[in-house]
Design a protein around this motif. Structure first.
Motif, PDB file in Angstrom:
ATOM      1  N   LEU A  99      -0.221  -3.184 -10.561  1.00 14.95           N
ATOM      2  CA  LEU A  99       0.037  -4.067  -9.420  1.00 14.95           C
ATOM      3  C   LEU A  99       0.982  -5.184  -9.820  1.00 14.95           C
ATOM      4  O   LEU A  99       1.808  -5.638  -9.036  1.00 14.95           O
ATOM      5  CB  LEU A  99      -1.280  -4.645  -8.896  1.00 14.95           C
ATOM      6  CG  LEU A  99      -2.047  -3.732  -7.939  1.00 14.95           C
ATOM      7  CD1 LEU A  99      -3.496  -4.155  -7.836  1.00 14.95           C
ATOM      8  CD2 LEU A  99      -1.410  -3.747  -6.560  1.00 14.95           C
ATOM      9  N   ARG A 102       4.787  -4.112  -9.924  1.00 20.76           N
ATOM     10  CA  ARG A 102       5.468  -4.018  -8.624  1.00 20.76           C
ATOM     11  C   ARG A 102       6.526  -2.929  -8.573  1.00 20.76           C
ATOM     12  O   ARG A 102       7.608  -3.114  -8.028  1.00 20.76           O
ATOM     13  CB  ARG A 102       6.148  -5.348  -8.291  1.00 20.76           C
ATOM     14  CG  ARG A 102       5.230  -6.373  -7.726  1.00 20.76           C
ATOM     15  CD  ARG A 102       5.839  -7.273  -6.694  1.00 20.76           C
ATOM     16  NE  ARG A 102       6.963  -8.066  -7.092  1.00 20.76           N
ATOM     17  CZ  ARG A 102       6.872  -9.239  -7.718  1.00 20.76           C
ATOM     18  NH1 ARG A 102       5.705  -9.733  -8.023  1.00 20.76           N
ATOM     19  NH2 ARG A 102       7.952  -9.904  -8.019  1.00 20.76           N
ATOM     20  N   SER A 104       5.494   0.459  -7.881  1.00 23.56           N
ATOM     21  CA  SER A 104       5.043   1.646  -7.144  1.00 23.56           C
ATOM     22  C   SER A 104       5.497   1.559  -5.691  1.00 23.56           C
ATOM     23  O   SER A 104       5.774   0.485  -5.168  1.00 23.56           O
ATOM     24  CB  SER A 104       3.532   1.798  -7.250  1.00 23.56           C
ATOM     25  OG  SER A 104       2.902   0.550  -7.200  1.00 23.56           O
ATOM     26  N   HIS A 105       5.545   2.707  -5.065  1.00 25.79           N
ATOM     27  CA  HIS A 105       5.957   2.778  -3.657  1.00 25.79           C
ATOM     28  C   HIS A 105       4.721   2.588  -2.793  1.00 25.79           C
ATOM     29  O   HIS A 105       3.880   3.458  -2.713  1.00 25.79           O
ATOM     30  CB  HIS A 105       6.614   4.127  -3.375  1.00 25.79           C
ATOM     31  CG  HIS A 105       7.986   4.212  -3.962  1.00 25.79           C
ATOM     32  ND1 HIS A 105       8.774   5.317  -3.840  1.00 25.79           N
ATOM     33  CD2 HIS A 105       8.709   3.320  -4.675  1.00 25.79           C
ATOM     34  CE1 HIS A 105       9.929   5.106  -4.455  1.00 25.79           C
ATOM     35  NE2 HIS A 105       9.908   3.900  -4.982  1.00 25.79           N
ATOM     36  N   GLU A 106       4.655   1.434  -2.154  1.00 27.67           N
ATOM     37  CA  GLU A 106       3.389   1.034  -1.541  1.00 27.67           C
ATOM     38  C   GLU A 106       3.438   0.902  -0.039  1.00 27.67           C
ATOM     39  O   GLU A 106       2.491   0.425   0.556  1.00 27.67           O
ATOM     40  CB  GLU A 106       2.959  -0.313  -2.128  1.00 27.67           C
ATOM     41  CG  GLU A 106       2.615  -0.237  -3.590  1.00 27.67           C
ATOM     42  CD  GLU A 106       2.561  -1.601  -4.230  1.00 27.67           C
ATOM     43  OE1 GLU A 106       3.107  -2.555  -3.650  1.00 27.67           O
ATOM     44  OE2 GLU A 106       1.968  -1.709  -5.297  1.00 27.67           O
ATOM     45  N   SER A 107       4.533   1.308   0.586  1.00 24.79           N
ATOM     46  CA  SER A 107       4.596   1.088   2.027  1.00 24.79           C
ATOM     47  C   SER A 107       3.724   2.115   2.743  1.00 24.79           C
ATOM     48  O   SER A 107       3.246   3.085   2.162  1.00 24.79           O
ATOM     49  CB  SER A 107       6.033   1.204   2.520  1.00 24.79           C
ATOM     50  OG  SER A 107       6.354   2.554   2.739  1.00 24.79           O
ATOM     51  N   PHE A 108       3.520   1.873   4.013  1.00 24.07           N
ATOM     52  CA  PHE A 108       2.723   2.762   4.850  1.00 24.07           C
ATOM     53  C   PHE A 108       3.248   4.196   4.786  1.00 24.07           C
ATOM     54  O   PHE A 108       2.499   5.148   4.606  1.00 24.07           O
ATOM     55  CB  PHE A 108       2.770   2.229   6.284  1.00 24.07           C
ATOM     56  CG  PHE A 108       2.147   3.122   7.300  1.00 24.07           C
ATOM     57  CD1 PHE A 108       0.784   3.179   7.438  1.00 24.07           C
ATOM     58  CD2 PHE A 108       2.938   3.909   8.129  1.00 24.07           C
ATOM     59  CE1 PHE A 108       0.197   4.004   8.386  1.00 24.07           C
ATOM     60  CE2 PHE A 108       2.359   4.732   9.083  1.00 24.07           C
ATOM     61  CZ  PHE A 108       0.990   4.780   9.210  1.00 24.07           C
ATOM     62  N   ASP A 110       4.990   5.639   2.559  1.00 23.15           N
ATOM     63  CA  ASP A 110       4.870   6.257   1.232  1.00 23.15           C
ATOM     64  C   ASP A 110       3.548   6.995   1.057  1.00 23.15           C
ATOM     65  O   ASP A 110       3.403   7.798   0.142  1.00 23.15           O
ATOM     66  CB  ASP A 110       5.012   5.195   0.138  1.00 23.15           C
ATOM     67  CG  ASP A 110       6.429   4.677   0.049  1.00 23.15           C
ATOM     68  OD1 ASP A 110       7.355   5.466   0.289  1.00 23.15           O
ATOM     69  OD2 ASP A 110       6.614   3.484  -0.235  1.00 23.15           O
ATOM     70  N   CYS A 111       2.576   6.700   1.950  1.00 26.38           N
ATOM     71  CA  CYS A 111       1.293   7.394   1.859  1.00 26.38           C
ATOM     72  C   CYS A 111       1.458   8.884   2.113  1.00 26.38           C
ATOM     73  O   CYS A 111       0.618   9.687   1.733  1.00 26.38           O
ATOM     74  CB  CYS A 111       0.301   6.838   2.878  1.00 26.38           C
ATOM     75  SG  CYS A 111      -0.154   5.155   2.567  1.00 26.38           S
ATOM     76  N   PHE A 112       2.531   9.257   2.795  1.00 25.03           N
ATOM     77  CA  PHE A 112       2.704  10.658   3.169  1.00 25.03           C
ATOM     78  C   PHE A 112       3.608  11.398   2.183  1.00 25.03           C
ATOM     79  O   PHE A 112       3.952  12.548   2.388  1.00 25.03           O
ATOM     80  CB  PHE A 112       3.257  10.745   4.592  1.00 25.03           C
ATOM     81  CG  PHE A 112       2.376  10.054   5.591  1.00 25.03           C
ATOM     82  CD1 PHE A 112       1.185  10.636   6.001  1.00 25.03           C
ATOM     83  CD2 PHE A 112       2.693   8.789   6.079  1.00 25.03           C
ATOM     84  CE1 PHE A 112       0.348   9.986   6.897  1.00 25.03           C
ATOM     85  CE2 PHE A 112       1.859   8.136   6.968  1.00 25.03           C
ATOM     86  CZ  PHE A 112       0.681   8.746   7.378  1.00 25.03           C
ATOM     87  N   LEU A 113       4.020  10.696   1.139  1.00 21.62           N
ATOM     88  CA  LEU A 113       4.869  11.333   0.123  1.00 21.62           C
ATOM     89  C   LEU A 113       4.087  11.473  -1.169  1.00 21.62           C
ATOM     90  O   LEU A 113       3.219  10.660  -1.458  1.00 21.62           O
ATOM     91  CB  LEU A 113       6.114  10.463  -0.128  1.00 21.62           C
ATOM     92  CG  LEU A 113       7.003  10.204   1.083  1.00 21.62           C
ATOM     93  CD1 LEU A 113       8.069   9.174   0.755  1.00 21.62           C
ATOM     94  CD2 LEU A 113       7.640  11.497   1.571  1.00 21.62           C
ATOM     95  N   PRO A 114       4.411  12.501  -1.939  1.00 18.43           N
ATOM     96  CA  PRO A 114       3.734  12.632  -3.238  1.00 18.43           C
ATOM     97  C   PRO A 114       4.147  11.494  -4.168  1.00 18.43           C
ATOM     98  O   PRO A 114       5.305  11.093  -4.186  1.00 18.43           O
ATOM     99  CB  PRO A 114       4.222  13.988  -3.752  1.00 18.43           C
ATOM    100  CG  PRO A 114       5.468  14.283  -3.003  1.00 18.43           C
ATOM    101  CD  PRO A 114       5.365  13.587  -1.684  1.00 18.43           C
ATOM    102  N   GLN A 115       3.194  10.973  -4.879  1.00 20.30           N
ATOM    103  CA  GLN A 115       3.473   9.824  -5.747  1.00 20.30           C
ATOM    104  C   GLN A 115       3.063  10.092  -7.185  1.00 20.30           C
ATOM    105  O   GLN A 115       3.124   9.209  -8.029  1.00 20.30           O
ATOM    106  CB  GLN A 115       2.673   8.594  -5.253  1.00 20.30           C
ATOM    107  CG  GLN A 115       2.948   8.206  -3.841  1.00 20.30           C
ATOM    108  CD  GLN A 115       4.196   7.377  -3.711  1.00 20.30           C
ATOM    109  OE1 GLN A 115       4.819   7.043  -4.708  1.00 20.30           O
ATOM    110  NE2 GLN A 115       4.582   7.068  -2.498  1.00 20.30           N
ATOM    111  N   GLU A 119       3.536   7.686 -10.409  1.00 25.86           N
ATOM    112  CA  GLU A 119       2.333   6.989 -10.857  1.00 25.86           C
ATOM    113  C   GLU A 119       2.069   7.254 -12.338  1.00 25.86           C
ATOM    114  O   GLU A 119       1.683   6.351 -13.079  1.00 25.86           O
ATOM    115  CB  GLU A 119       1.130   7.442 -10.027  1.00 25.86           C
ATOM    116  CG  GLU A 119       1.036   6.776  -8.673  1.00 25.86           C
ATOM    117  CD  GLU A 119       0.656   5.310  -8.756  1.00 25.86           C
ATOM    118  OE1 GLU A 119      -0.440   4.999  -9.225  1.00 25.86           O
ATOM    119  OE2 GLU A 119       1.478   4.462  -8.370  1.00 25.86           O
ATOM    120  N   LEU A 122       4.218   5.107 -14.369  1.00 22.27           N
ATOM    121  CA  LEU A 122       3.750   3.719 -14.366  1.00 22.27           C
ATOM    122  C   LEU A 122       2.527   3.559 -15.264  1.00 22.27           C
ATOM    123  O   LEU A 122       2.371   2.550 -15.945  1.00 22.27           O
ATOM    124  CB  LEU A 122       3.416   3.277 -12.944  1.00 22.27           C
ATOM    125  CG  LEU A 122       4.612   3.157 -11.991  1.00 22.27           C
ATOM    126  CD1 LEU A 122       4.157   2.703 -10.614  1.00 22.27           C
ATOM    127  CD2 LEU A 122       5.637   2.188 -12.553  1.00 22.27           C
TER     128      LEU A 122
END
Lengths: 245, 305
Positions: A99, A102, A104-108, A110-115, A119, A122
């Motif tokens: 955290l 800063r 990581s892809h944290e927008s709304f 981005d929840c629908f994309l593989p991370q 990660e 990171l």
């Protein structure tokens, strides 16, 4: 880097900060010292944006940041630690650091994309950071499970992990054992070499005097004096403020 | 058999509703006492639309979206409030929505409720039997829970957790916490609205008495029992609490006793769990006591002179 111009702050009738001005030079380590209740942490909170100054202005990199909210100041490049720890208790040590980074892809959306791959990268970076303070083997523990000293280190490393220019450390030496203290000194110096500017509140005077380029002394909400560690140590007013009459 | 299917359907509906609250409360830490209002908005919206002949799936989406709009509008003024003030504000919101349902009789028929809400229709197939409805709601519950899981498991969810743990720390780390809280509340409202839609179209009748405070207690209980912020725990909490009062049915008690008994059981359970198991019965038992954390996390550095 940072200019404090004629800042005052009152809580009700109490004047916590009284017309204080000082500058923090680019790339320097500046120590902020003074007895308890001198207004040091209040000053930190004003710089970081948790408190609004009653009067005066805070200039960061030539820009007046008086009206910016906390998170925007952080994004401009001010990171900090807290005197009363503010680790995120039920997040793992690793997540605390991530955290801080800063990255990581944290927008709304981005929840629908593989991370996953991002990660994992990171996580590796966080591991490296935690390794510096011997916390790598505890990275999966919740921050609340760490000892006080470890929490402290975690918070310092989180502040260091941030993409910041100015790092504010509030009593980094308190509650840390001598071996770790040396480690923290080394890390701070390393940060300075890497071009960061640091402002440190500390009560461990010998330690911070050995570290700082310049020292600002607060007493009862006012700036008592400032100068190089040597000058300040000779100043009789500083002795009086610390030791009574 | 029909009775078991009925219970399974209720579990699915509550699994969606409780999971939506888990996102808002368990994950982001927002004390949303008005959450049941979103469920009600979803239920009323799609019922009224389908009763005037609108396609079920359009009405279904409309129910979720209108609930989300209300969540968003509620969030703008209230999300700057701290803990208990937010709880009071959202509680007030829930009461307003219930008062509207009760008093806008031209639209909602007030306490008489809306009867004859049709079962869902898909490609000409009507889910009129309990079993077919169970299959549908099970699929929907899996999909919606999966979507909510994405919010929780991705870096987005980590920021929500950080806000729950310590909002000031999250701000200091450069996060626009108000924006995140607003998204979480809007999403939570959206999914609660969708759950409400399925409730209405399953029972075929709604009235304002469904969307009241003791129902909020029930879903909070599901989330807290599952260990706030625990995805699977919340689903198990939903299942457990739907089933828990069922044995009462077989005790041959008059219904005037059974209904209040259920509420008493839920309320007692809430008290016991909050005191004895603040971290939930199902979820991992956490080591830190929440009590100490709340004490330090609240005011903090601001007090330090």
């Amino acid at each position: 880097m940072l200019k404090i111009n004629n800042v005052s702050k009152s809580f009700g009738g109490v004047r916590a900060i009284d017309n204080v001005s000082f500058h923090v030079q680019d790339g320097s380590i500046t120590a902020l010292i003074g007895p308890n209740g001198a207004g040091k942490t209040t000053m930190f909170n004003i710089i970081a944006g948790l408190l609004e100054p009653g009067q005066g202005e805070i200039i960061f990199e030539g820009r007046n940041i008086n009206r910016l909210p906390v998170y925007k100041r952080a994004r401009l490049g001010i990171s900090r630690t807290f005197q009363v720890l503010r680790h995120l208790p039920e997040l793992s040590a690793e997540d605390n650091i991530i955290l801080g980074m800063r990255k990581s892809h944290e927008s709304f959306w981005d929840c629908f994309l593989p991370q996953k791959s991002r990660e994992n990268k990171l996580r590796k970076e966080a591991d490296k950071i935690l390794r510096q303070v011997d916390l790598a083997d505890k990275k999966h523990l919740d921050a609340c499970e760490l000892s006080y000293g470890q929490k402290k280190l975690l918070e310092i490393m989180r502040a260091f992990a941030q993409p910041a220019k100015l790092i504010l450390l509030d009593e980094p030496a308190s509650g840390v054992n001598p071996t770790m203290l040396k480690k923290i000194s080394a890390l701070i110096k390393e940060k300075q070499k890497a071009g960061y500017t640091l402002l440190i509140i500390e009560h461990n005077i010998p330690w911070v005097m050995g570290l700082a380029d310049s020292v600002v002394v607060f007493n009862e909400g006012k700036k008592l004096t400032e100068g190089s560690p040597k000058e300040v140590q000779k100043d009789p007013r500083v002795m009086r403020a610390y030791l009574g009459k | 058999m029909d009775y078991l299917i009925h219970l399974a359907i209720l579990i699915c509906i509550y699994a969606i509703l409780a999971q939506s609250l888990n996102l808002v409360f368990g994950f982001t830490g927002l004390f949303d006492l008005g959450h049941i209002a979103f469920y009600g908005i979803g239920a009323y919206t799609s019922s009224l639309l389908t009763l005037t002949g609108v396609n079920f799936w359009l009405a279904f989406l409309a129910g979720g979206i209108l609930a989300a709009v209300f969540g968003f509008l509620l969030g703008i003024p209230t999300l700057k409030l701290k803990g208990h003030f937010l709880a009071i504000a959202t509680f007030g919101f829930g009461e307003i929505i219930r008062a509207v349902m009760l008093n806008w009789t031209k639209l909602t028929r007030g306490p008489l409720g809306l009867p004859g809400i049709p079962r869902p229709l898909l490609f000409g197939f009507k889910f009129s039997t309990s079993l077919s409805f169970l299959i549908l709601i099970f699929a929907i519950a899996v999909i919606l829970n999966f979507i909510i899981y994405q919010f929780m498991a991705k870096p987005f969810g980590r920021v929500l957790k950080a806000i729950r743990e310590d909002e000031i720390a999250a701000q200091t780390l450069g996060r626009n916490t108000v924006q995140y809280k607003l998204i979480a509340l809007t999403m939570g409202a959206f999914f609660a609205g969708l759950a409400g839609v399925f409730y209405a179209h399953y029972i075929n009748f709604i009235d304002p008495s469904t969307f009241v405070l003791h129902e909020v207690v029930l879903i909070f209980l599901m989330v807290i029992m599952g260990g706030s912020g625990n995805f699977w725990g919340t689903i198990m909490g939903a299942a457990l609490l739907v089933l828990l009062p069922e044995p009462l049915r077989f005790m041959q008690l008059p219904s005037s006793i059974v209904a209040p008994m259920r509420q008493i059981i839920y309320a007692l359970l809430l008290i016991i769990i909050v005191i004895r198991y603040p971290n939930g019965l199902i979820g991992p038992r956490l080591k830190s006591s929440r009590k100490t954390r709340l004490a330090t996390a609240e005011e903090l550095a601001l007090i330090e002179p």
